[in-house]
Each structure stands twice: as structure tokens, then as C-alpha cells.
Design an enzyme around this catalytic site. Structure first.
Site, mmCIF file in Angstrom:
data_model
loop_
_atom_site.group_PDB
_atom_site.id
_atom_site.type_symbol
_atom_site.label_atom_id
_atom_site.label_comp_id
_atom_site.label_asym_id
_atom_site.label_seq_id
_atom_site.Cartn_x
_atom_site.Cartn_y
_atom_site.Cartn_z
ATOM 1 N N ASP A 185 9.576 0.713 -8.467
ATOM 2 C CA ASP A 185 9.903 1.442 -9.451
ATOM 3 C C ASP A 185 8.748 2.405 -10.515
ATOM 4 O O ASP A 185 8.948 2.235 -11.397
ATOM 5 C CB ASP A 185 10.158 -0.149 -10.377
ATOM 6 C CG ASP A 185 11.567 -0.091 -10.891
ATOM 7 O OD1 ASP A 185 12.643 1.145 -11.028
ATOM 8 O OD2 ASP A 185 12.283 -0.942 -10.599
ATOM 9 N N GLN A 224 15.296 -5.815 -11.593
ATOM 10 C CA GLN A 224 15.136 -5.136 -12.349
ATOM 11 C C GLN A 224 15.132 -5.685 -13.708
ATOM 12 O O GLN A 224 15.059 -7.683 -13.948
ATOM 13 C CB GLN A 224 17.568 -5.592 -11.851
ATOM 14 C CG GLN A 224 18.082 -4.650 -12.879
ATOM 15 C CD GLN A 224 18.182 -3.290 -13.009
ATOM 16 O OE1 GLN A 224 18.291 -2.622 -11.938
ATOM 17 N NE2 GLN A 224 18.082 -2.871 -14.188
ATOM 18 N N LYS A 272 23.300 1.812 -8.070
ATOM 19 C CA LYS A 272 22.259 1.094 -7.231
ATOM 20 C C LYS A 272 22.978 1.291 -5.794
ATOM 21 O O LYS A 272 22.622 2.118 -4.992
ATOM 22 C CB LYS A 272 20.584 1.269 -7.607
ATOM 23 C CG LYS A 272 20.358 0.804 -9.118
ATOM 24 C CD LYS A 272 19.227 0.568 -9.547
ATOM 25 C CE LYS A 272 18.663 0.717 -10.777
ATOM 26 N NZ LYS A 272 17.833 0.073 -12.112
HETATM 27 N N1 GUN Z 1 16.751 -1.916 -16.293
HETATM 28 C C1 GUN Z 1 16.476 -0.717 -16.711
HETATM 29 N N2 GUN Z 1 15.401 0.885 -17.025
HETATM 30 C C2 GUN Z 1 15.132 -0.189 -15.252
HETATM 31 C C3 GUN Z 1 14.805 0.842 -14.366
HETATM 32 O O1 GUN Z 1 14.110 1.860 -14.342
HETATM 33 N N3 GUN Z 1 14.080 -0.293 -14.053
HETATM 34 C C4 GUN Z 1 14.221 -1.337 -13.709
HETATM 35 N N4 GUN Z 1 13.341 -1.973 -12.629
HETATM 36 N N5 GUN Z 1 14.715 -1.680 -14.693
HETATM 37 C C5 GUN Z 1 15.148 -1.823 -15.165
#
Ligand code: GUN
Length: 311
Positions: free
Chosen positions: A120, A97, A53
């Protein structure tokens, strides 16, 4: 006839190019988009996701900041971190996350993210905006599924869509997006009776259950579009052979790395489907592309008309 393979890497690259141009325009106007990522503790998979990311932000010119509190972090400490990020003007997006360490009350942390910075799309305000078709931030993976269909000229309106999986992160929002795009939507889950028979009605079948190779031939109407959201690591040789026996290139990677990725869809479905997303290289790359898109969207929404340019 073998399915058309929907190339997620190509579509994600296309989206990133468009986003990069918009980031340039915004930055020139004095509104460089900024994303903060909170990664609590040590989870190897999460560390890889977060690294990717941050790397994508750098590629596109988005300001990024990662914050790494220890595994022992408390709910209160995380709430304070989120609260400070909510206040900072140069931060447009906040991503917490998941999974969070088990002592943390994840729901209250996610609820603390300001809805206008919730890239998100997990905050109840954004969930409500999505379900009532108001502007807002939409979860990244579900938004990516729609982008794959749209950019591959696969119509949604009037089609029968079946979603297998009802998670808050993927199943429910993808069902809502398909519905908002005028599909007739059925959601199946672990208590559904006769899933295969229901799935076989689908023109668009979305698999998001987290079970390797769960969707087999019996689930698929010939010619259907199959979107595989699953990412499952296979390390067991017997299980590997159940999916990939005779696939020499997969055998090579499995021998080299001791593992390979398989989706929720069994690889033999490609002999039957009309179009199919591969794993890896299907939906996965879209998740990050849509996170970048959401960060830019959050910036535009928060800065108002001046940052949105010509309308
Ligand atoms: N962990 C696995 N997939 C995701 C996601 O799409 N967003 C977040 N914040 N954590 C994750």
C-alpha cells in the site's frame, strides 16, 4: 468541445497483461509473487474491494491469501497476524484493508508491516522514500493517476498541477509524485480560500476530496486534464438529478439498482475539460492494477537481482 475520456479499464488491462507476463517469468524462476490481504470484520465496501483484489491475483497467477479476523479483533491480535506474515518468505506483499474496526490502533498496525512488504506504500519508510525519490513502494491510487497520464501521453513536466485533497492515502502522495515528475504543484484542502480560482490555474487537476460533484465548471480551465479520484454512491433521487438529469443510460441503472456512482467532479465538466477520467471506469481500475504491480515489485526487490532478470 467535449473532453477525451481516459479509459481506466483499458489502461488497467494493459498493465495487468504486462504484470501477468512478469509473474510467469518470476514463477518459472521459482519466485511466485504472493499477496496476503487482511480484512478485519464486516464492511460491505471493503469486502467487495478485497474480493476484486483476490480475483485479480488469481487472473495474473499471483499467490493470494485472505485473512479475516472478526470485528472484535484487538490491536495486539492484528499485530501478531502481521508479524507472522512479515516472517513468511512466500508472502511478498501485505495489505491491511482500511478502515479497521474502531477499537484498533490502525497507525500501529500499519507501522508493523515490514516496509519491503508494504504494497500500500503507507509505511513511513515508504513515505520517506517517495519524498526523497528513493526506490520503494508507492501508494496504488496515486501511482495509478501517474500511469493514466503517462500512458495517455499527457506530459507532466513543467505543467501546473492542482491537487484538491490532502489525505495520506491519495492527496499527499499524488502531489509528491507530480512534483517528482517536475510539475509545479499546489495542494488545496478544506481550509483553502478561493479553491475554484486556484484550480482554474491547473493544466492537470486532481480531485480527491470525497465530495460528490464538488468540482464544477468554475474550477476548470478550458482544455485542462481532470483526474477524478472520487467514488461516491448517490442514492437520493434529487441528488441524482442534480448530476445526471437527461442522461438516459444513468437513469436506467439508477432505477434498476437504486444507486449510482459519481466522482468528485461534476459530470458537466466534460463539456469543458480537454481530458477527463470517468467514474466509474477511470482511476478505480488502476488501483488494483497498481497493487498487482507493487506485489511484483516487492517480490523483485526482496529477491534481489536474480528475480529482476536482465538489467
Ligand atoms: N480502503 C480504501 N482504499 C484503500 C487502499 O487503497 N488500501 C487499503 N489498504 N485500504 C483501503
Amino acid at each position: 468541445m467535449a473532453a477525451i475520456i481516459l479509459d481506466g479499464n483499458r489502461i488497467a488491462a494493459q498493465i495487468k497483461t504486462e504484470i501477468g507476463q512478469e509473474v510467469c517469468r518470476l514463477s518459472d524462476a521459482g519466485f511466485r509473487p504472493g499477496l496476503a490481504v487482511i480484512l478485519a470484520g464486516h464492511n460491505p465496501a471493503s469486502e467487495i474491494y478485497v474480493r476484486n483484489k483476490v480475483k485479480s491475483c488469481e487472473q495474473l497467477g499471483i499467490l493470494s491469501e485472505s485473512i479475516g479476523p472478526p470485528q472484535s479483533v484487538s490491536t495486539k491480535e492484528l499485530l501478531e497476524i502481521v508479524g507472522r506474515l512479515n516472517q513468511r518468505d512466500e508472502i511478498d506483499g501485505i495489505l491491511v484493508q482500511l478502515p479497521l474496526p474502531e477499537q484498533v490502533d490502525a497507525k500501529s498496525v500499519l507501522l508493523a508491516v515490514a516496509p519491503e512488504k508494504d504494497v500500500d506504500g503507507f509505511h513511513p519508510v515508504n513515505v520517506g522514500n517517495l519524498s526523497t525519490q528513493r526506490p520503494g513502494l508507492v501508494p496504488c491510487t496515486p501511482a495509478g493517476v501517474i500511469e493514466i497520464l503517462r500512458r495517455s501521453n499527457l506530459p507532466i513536466e513543467g505543467r501546473n498541477a492542482v491537487v484538491i485533497g490532502r489525505s495520506d492515502i491519495v492527496g499527499k502522495p499524488v502531489a509528491m509524485l507530480l512534483l517528482n515528475n517536475n510539475a509545479t504543484v499546489t495542494v488545496c484542502h478544506s481550509k483553502t480560500i478561493n479553491i475554484a480560482q486556484i484550480a482554474r490555474q491547473a493544466d492537470i487537476l486532481v480531485a480527491a476530496i470525497g465530495k460528490p460533484g464538488f468540482v464544477t465548471r468554475e474550477f476548470v480551465k478550458p482544455g485542462a486534464t481532470v483526474i477524478d479520484v472520487g467514488i461516491n454512491k448517490v442514492t437520493d433521487k434529487k441528488e441524482f438529478e442534480r448530476f445526471f438529469a437527461g442522461d438516459t443510460s444513468r437513469e436506467r441503472t439508477f432505477l434498476e439498482k437504486g444507486s449510482t456512482l459519481v466522482g468528485d467532479v461534476h459530470p458537466h465538466v466534460k463539456e469543458l475539460a480537454g481530458a477527463l477520467t470517468p467514474v466509474p471506469g477511470g482511476v478505480g481500475p488502476l488501483t488494483i492494477a497498481m497493487l498487482m504491480a507493487n506485489t511484483v515489485k516487492a517480490c523483485q526487490m526482496r529477491r534481489g537481482k536474480v528475480a529482476r532478470g536482465r538489467e
